[in-house]
Write a protein that holds these residues in place. Structure first.
Motif, PDB file in Angstrom:
ATOM      1  N   PRO A   1      -6.464  17.881   2.907  1.00 45.92           N
ATOM      2  CA  PRO A   1      -7.590  17.750   2.122  1.00 45.92           C
ATOM      3  C   PRO A   1      -7.399  17.693   0.809  1.00 45.92           C
ATOM      4  O   PRO A   1      -6.174  18.270   0.134  1.00 45.92           O
ATOM      5  CB  PRO A   1      -8.514  18.856   2.572  1.00 45.92           C
ATOM      6  N   VAL A   2      -8.045  17.190  -0.020  1.00 47.68           N
ATOM      7  CA  VAL A   2      -8.149  17.047  -1.575  1.00 47.68           C
ATOM      8  C   VAL A   2      -9.230  18.193  -1.878  1.00 47.68           C
ATOM      9  O   VAL A   2     -10.252  17.911  -1.568  1.00 47.68           O
ATOM     10  CB  VAL A   2      -8.403  15.875  -2.259  1.00 47.68           C
ATOM     11  N   SER A   3      -8.764  19.033  -2.685  1.00 45.92           N
ATOM     12  CA  SER A   3      -9.949  20.109  -2.962  1.00 45.92           C
ATOM     13  C   SER A   3      -9.383  20.516  -4.592  1.00 45.92           C
ATOM     14  O   SER A   3      -8.357  20.761  -4.916  1.00 45.92           O
ATOM     15  CB  SER A   3      -9.661  21.286  -2.113  1.00 45.92           C
ATOM     16  N   ASN A   4     -10.435  20.951  -5.328  1.00 49.46           N
ATOM     17  CA  ASN A   4     -10.247  21.529  -6.533  1.00 49.46           C
ATOM     18  C   ASN A   4      -9.970  22.897  -6.675  1.00 49.46           C
ATOM     19  O   ASN A   4      -9.648  23.675  -7.530  1.00 49.46           O
ATOM     20  CB  ASN A   4     -11.159  21.064  -7.588  1.00 49.46           C
ATOM     21  N   ARG A   5     -10.190  23.756  -5.427  1.00 46.86           N
ATOM     22  CA  ARG A   5      -9.799  24.913  -5.236  1.00 46.86           C
ATOM     23  C   ARG A   5      -9.351  25.286  -3.878  1.00 46.86           C
ATOM     24  O   ARG A   5      -9.800  24.777  -2.864  1.00 46.86           O
ATOM     25  CB  ARG A   5     -11.359  25.667  -5.374  1.00 46.86           C
ATOM     26  N   PHE A   6      -8.301  25.982  -3.835  1.00 48.18           N
ATOM     27  CA  PHE A   6      -7.587  26.359  -2.798  1.00 48.18           C
ATOM     28  C   PHE A   6      -6.770  27.618  -2.993  1.00 48.18           C
ATOM     29  O   PHE A   6      -6.305  28.162  -3.813  1.00 48.18           O
ATOM     30  CB  PHE A   6      -6.661  25.039  -2.057  1.00 48.18           C
ATOM     31  N   THR A   7      -6.398  28.374  -1.711  1.00 45.11           N
ATOM     32  CA  THR A   7      -5.592  29.567  -1.844  1.00 45.11           C
ATOM     33  C   THR A   7      -4.487  29.285  -0.839  1.00 45.11           C
ATOM     34  O   THR A   7      -4.305  28.975   0.265  1.00 45.11           O
ATOM     35  CB  THR A   7      -6.546  30.635  -1.194  1.00 45.11           C
ATOM     36  N   VAL A   8      -3.320  29.718  -1.164  1.00 47.59           N
ATOM     37  CA  VAL A   8      -1.923  29.798  -0.269  1.00 47.59           C
ATOM     38  C   VAL A   8      -1.661  31.332  -0.229  1.00 47.59           C
ATOM     39  O   VAL A   8      -1.681  31.980  -1.278  1.00 47.59           O
ATOM     40  CB  VAL A   8      -0.905  29.243  -1.145  1.00 47.59           C
ATOM     41  N   PHE A   9      -1.273  31.783   1.000  1.00 44.45           N
ATOM     42  CA  PHE A   9      -0.804  33.081   1.115  1.00 44.45           C
ATOM     43  C   PHE A   9       0.708  32.846   1.778  1.00 44.45           C
ATOM     44  O   PHE A   9       1.288  31.916   2.526  1.00 44.45           O
ATOM     45  CB  PHE A   9      -1.466  33.652   2.296  1.00 44.45           C
ATOM     46  N   ILE A  10       1.751  33.710   1.086  1.00 43.58           N
ATOM     47  CA  ILE A  10       3.037  33.721   1.318  1.00 43.58           C
ATOM     48  C   ILE A  10       3.514  35.025   2.024  1.00 43.58           C
ATOM     49  O   ILE A  10       2.983  36.025   1.383  1.00 43.58           O
ATOM     50  CB  ILE A  10       3.986  33.325   0.135  1.00 43.58           C
ATOM     51  N   HIS A  11       4.172  35.122   3.053  1.00 40.84           N
ATOM     52  CA  HIS A  11       4.364  36.368   3.717  1.00 40.84           C
ATOM     53  C   HIS A  11       5.842  36.505   4.113  1.00 40.84           C
ATOM     54  O   HIS A  11       6.295  35.640   4.900  1.00 40.84           O
ATOM     55  CB  HIS A  11       3.415  36.452   5.054  1.00 40.84           C
ATOM     56  N   GLU A  12       6.650  37.250   3.361  1.00 41.06           N
ATOM     57  CA  GLU A  12       7.882  37.444   3.813  1.00 41.06           C
ATOM     58  C   GLU A  12       8.458  38.544   4.826  1.00 41.06           C
ATOM     59  O   GLU A  12       7.957  39.654   4.263  1.00 41.06           O
ATOM     60  CB  GLU A  12       8.774  37.322   2.667  1.00 41.06           C
ATOM     61  N   THR A  13       9.184  38.161   5.792  1.00 40.67           N
ATOM     62  CA  THR A  13       9.511  39.581   6.691  1.00 40.67           C
ATOM     63  C   THR A  13      10.869  39.283   6.987  1.00 40.67           C
ATOM     64  O   THR A  13      11.408  38.402   7.094  1.00 40.67           O
ATOM     65  CB  THR A  13       8.607  39.464   7.916  1.00 40.67           C
TER      66      THR A  13
ATOM     67  N   VAL B   1      -0.599  18.224 -12.399  1.00 39.52           N
ATOM     68  CA  VAL B   1      -0.774  17.455 -11.060  1.00 39.52           C
ATOM     69  C   VAL B   1      -1.699  16.190 -11.539  1.00 39.52           C
ATOM     70  O   VAL B   1      -1.873  15.798 -12.538  1.00 39.52           O
ATOM     71  CB  VAL B   1      -1.495  18.424 -10.176  1.00 39.52           C
ATOM     72  N   CYS B   2      -1.466  15.326 -10.404  1.00 35.59           N
ATOM     73  CA  CYS B   2      -2.212  14.092 -10.323  1.00 35.59           C
ATOM     74  C   CYS B   2      -3.339  14.196  -9.717  1.00 35.59           C
ATOM     75  O   CYS B   2      -3.459  14.654  -8.570  1.00 35.59           O
ATOM     76  CB  CYS B   2      -1.259  12.704  -9.743  1.00 35.59           C
ATOM     77  N   ILE B   3      -4.540  13.567 -10.334  1.00 40.74           N
ATOM     78  CA  ILE B   3      -5.770  13.559  -9.486  1.00 40.74           C
ATOM     79  C   ILE B   3      -5.671  12.963  -8.237  1.00 40.74           C
ATOM     80  O   ILE B   3      -5.052  11.818  -8.161  1.00 40.74           O
ATOM     81  CB  ILE B   3      -6.874  12.811 -10.582  1.00 40.74           C
ATOM     82  N   GLY B   4      -6.249  13.387  -7.310  1.00 44.28           N
ATOM     83  CA  GLY B   4      -6.068  12.911  -5.990  1.00 44.28           C
ATOM     84  C   GLY B   4      -5.159  13.554  -5.097  1.00 44.28           C
ATOM     85  O   GLY B   4      -4.988  13.180  -3.861  1.00 44.28           O
ATOM     86  N   ASP B   5      -4.089  14.112  -5.669  1.00 41.57           N
ATOM     87  CA  ASP B   5      -3.158  15.149  -4.908  1.00 41.57           C
ATOM     88  C   ASP B   5      -3.914  15.887  -3.852  1.00 41.57           C
ATOM     89  O   ASP B   5      -4.822  16.424  -4.448  1.00 41.57           O
ATOM     90  CB  ASP B   5      -2.337  15.875  -5.990  1.00 41.57           C
ATOM     91  N   ASP B   6      -3.273  16.090  -2.634  1.00 39.05           N
ATOM     92  CA  ASP B   6      -3.828  17.126  -1.670  1.00 39.05           C
ATOM     93  C   ASP B   6      -3.533  18.304  -2.008  1.00 39.05           C
ATOM     94  O   ASP B   6      -2.471  18.521  -2.807  1.00 39.05           O
ATOM     95  CB  ASP B   6      -3.390  16.471  -0.429  1.00 39.05           C
TER      96      ASP B   6
END
Length: 123
Positions: free
Chosen positions: A50-62, A105-110
């Motif tokens: 999806p293309v979204s202007n708000r998003f969240t990424v979680f990184i979990h290292e084990t 970033v470029c407008i339209g990047d997912d």
């Protein structure tokens, strides 16, 4: 070391969460950001994303072969808000040396392409 990434196509404030993709890397070298980029090399599902202007990424290292009470090395939450050609990045994590940095970033990047740009910029 195992690095797990989950990209959510929203800001994680609502009742339902839309997972855009997940990825895993088992590399031990490089920075957290390089390992995160490796984890998004072949995410699942394969896209399109999806293309979204708000998003969240979680990184979990084990450390997968360690005792359960000592295997978590770090956890990060990356909130992204895109305005025009800039992704404003806010990182919260278990490390006190986490810095937030805006990324062009470029407008339209997912959401996955923007996450990769963030990781490349930080690596």
């Amino acid at each position: 070391m195992q690095t797990d990434i989950t990209v959510y196509a929203d800001d994680c404030t609502g009742d339902s969460l839309l997972i855009a993709c997940e990825g895993t890397s088992v590399e031990s070298g490089g920075s957290t950001w390089q390992r995160a980029l490796d984890a998004l090399a072949f995410p699942s599902p394969r896209g399109p994303y999806p293309v979204s202007n708000r998003f969240t990424v979680f990184i979990h290292e084990t450390l997968p072969n360690s005792r359960a009470d000592t295997n978590v090395l770090a956890t990060y939450r990356i909130d992204v808000v895109c305005e025009q050609n800039v992704a404003h990045v806010h990182v919260q994590g278990t490390s006190s040396r986490v810095a937030s940095k805006d990324v062009r970033v470029c407008i339209g990047d997912d959401v996955v392409e923007i996450a990769r740009a963030i990781f490349r910029s930080a690596a």
